[in-house]
Design an enzyme around this catalytic site. Sequence first.
Site, mmCIF file in Angstrom:
data_model
loop_
_atom_site.group_PDB
_atom_site.id
_atom_site.type_symbol
_atom_site.label_atom_id
_atom_site.label_comp_id
_atom_site.label_asym_id
_atom_site.label_seq_id
_atom_site.Cartn_x
_atom_site.Cartn_y
_atom_site.Cartn_z
ATOM 1 N N HIS A 246 -21.846 8.487 15.363
ATOM 2 C CA HIS A 246 -23.129 9.184 15.482
ATOM 3 C C HIS A 246 -24.286 8.194 15.369
ATOM 4 O O HIS A 246 -25.251 8.263 16.147
ATOM 5 C CB HIS A 246 -23.222 10.247 14.379
ATOM 6 C CG HIS A 246 -24.572 10.879 14.245
ATOM 7 N ND1 HIS A 246 -24.889 12.120 14.786
ATOM 8 C CD2 HIS A 246 -25.706 10.458 13.613
ATOM 9 C CE1 HIS A 246 -26.139 12.416 14.500
ATOM 10 N NE2 HIS A 246 -26.666 11.424 13.790
ATOM 11 N N GLU A 247 -24.201 7.279 14.412
ATOM 12 C CA GLU A 247 -25.288 6.308 14.238
ATOM 13 C C GLU A 247 -25.362 5.349 15.422
ATOM 14 O O GLU A 247 -26.455 4.974 15.857
ATOM 15 C CB GLU A 247 -25.086 5.537 12.928
ATOM 16 C CG GLU A 247 -25.128 6.401 11.679
ATOM 17 C CD GLU A 247 -26.364 7.289 11.610
ATOM 18 O OE1 GLU A 247 -27.434 6.892 12.142
ATOM 19 O OE2 GLU A 247 -26.272 8.388 11.039
ATOM 20 N N HIS B 132 -27.309 6.936 18.152
ATOM 21 C CA HIS B 132 -28.760 6.791 17.987
ATOM 22 C C HIS B 132 -29.231 5.440 18.524
ATOM 23 O O HIS B 132 -30.276 5.344 19.170
ATOM 24 C CB HIS B 132 -29.135 6.894 16.512
ATOM 25 C CG HIS B 132 -29.298 8.296 16.016
ATOM 26 N ND1 HIS B 132 -30.097 9.218 16.647
ATOM 27 C CD2 HIS B 132 -28.772 8.927 14.932
ATOM 28 C CE1 HIS B 132 -30.066 10.362 15.982
ATOM 29 N NE2 HIS B 132 -29.264 10.217 14.943
ATOM 30 N N GLU C 19 -30.915 14.615 16.955
ATOM 31 C CA GLU C 19 -29.689 14.752 16.161
ATOM 32 C C GLU C 19 -28.594 15.446 16.953
ATOM 33 O O GLU C 19 -27.434 15.036 16.921
ATOM 34 C CB GLU C 19 -29.973 15.515 14.866
ATOM 35 C CG GLU C 19 -30.769 14.736 13.829
ATOM 36 C CD GLU C 19 -30.112 13.417 13.444
ATOM 37 O OE1 GLU C 19 -28.881 13.389 13.236
ATOM 38 O OE2 GLU C 19 -30.828 12.413 13.356
#
Length: 290
Positions: free
Chosen positions: A131-132, A135, A200
């Site tokens: 997930h990071e 980003h 998100e």
Amino acid sequence: MANGLRTGVLIAAMTALFLGIGFLLGGTTGMAIAFVVALGMNGFAYWNSDKMVLRMYGAKQVDAQSAPDLYKMVQQLAQNAQMPMPKVYVIENDQPNAFATGRNPENAAVAATTGLLSRLTPQEVAGVMAHELAHVKSRDTLTMTITATLAGAIAMLANFALFFGGNRNGAVGLIGAIAVMLLAPLAASLVQMAISRSREYEADRIGAEICGRPLWLASALEKIEGFAKRIDNDVAERNPASASLFIINPLHAHKRDGMFSTHPNTANRIAKLRAMAGETGTGDDARPWG
């Protein structure tokens, strides 16, 4: 594309708010000064935001020798995402959480707390780090830095104009000027939150694709939220503007998906990931990492 367009429009709106406050404070000259200040602040944030936030949380850089499991995991995920290997940091904090920072994929960093590494399974940690990386790949870290910088500057400038006067004899008049000065910081905060929340969901989707198992991330989100409600993150509490960086809101004050929450409702995020697992046939989350 729709998300990117929406983000661009929201940032443009926040910039217009900043220039509008500058106009109310000093007319066209004030607006010009506000524009120069905005450029300067964003330039500083562009080059230094990653160092500032990592230092704020006492993050320590690790490598293949000092944290082999985490480092190799991020390395594999970065390869899956076809992106450069970011720097990897560990934060001494018992609350499970993580964030990414950096101005672009070539100058990025991902950070995980010790609580995340000790309380989650390797599969769940992989989902979080994916997930990071999402980003970073989408350049959300730079976007969020710019919006946070502008939001803070708008609040500061509006307070200055409210207490020290400004160009209140123009078309908007005294009442209009005061109303704008009071409402502009609120509007800026709402814009910042709208950007954060939309990014998100997108990072969840891309992160699930990177690690290959949406349910790993879904399980991680559920666990992190539960722990975040019980375990303090004192640094985040002292610096609430940084809360939007984390995968789950680290602050106890924002537990619901309300108007002022920087993160989407966790249950909604989990539902989307479970639906994604069903659509892609990757519902088996018991497969070991590696």
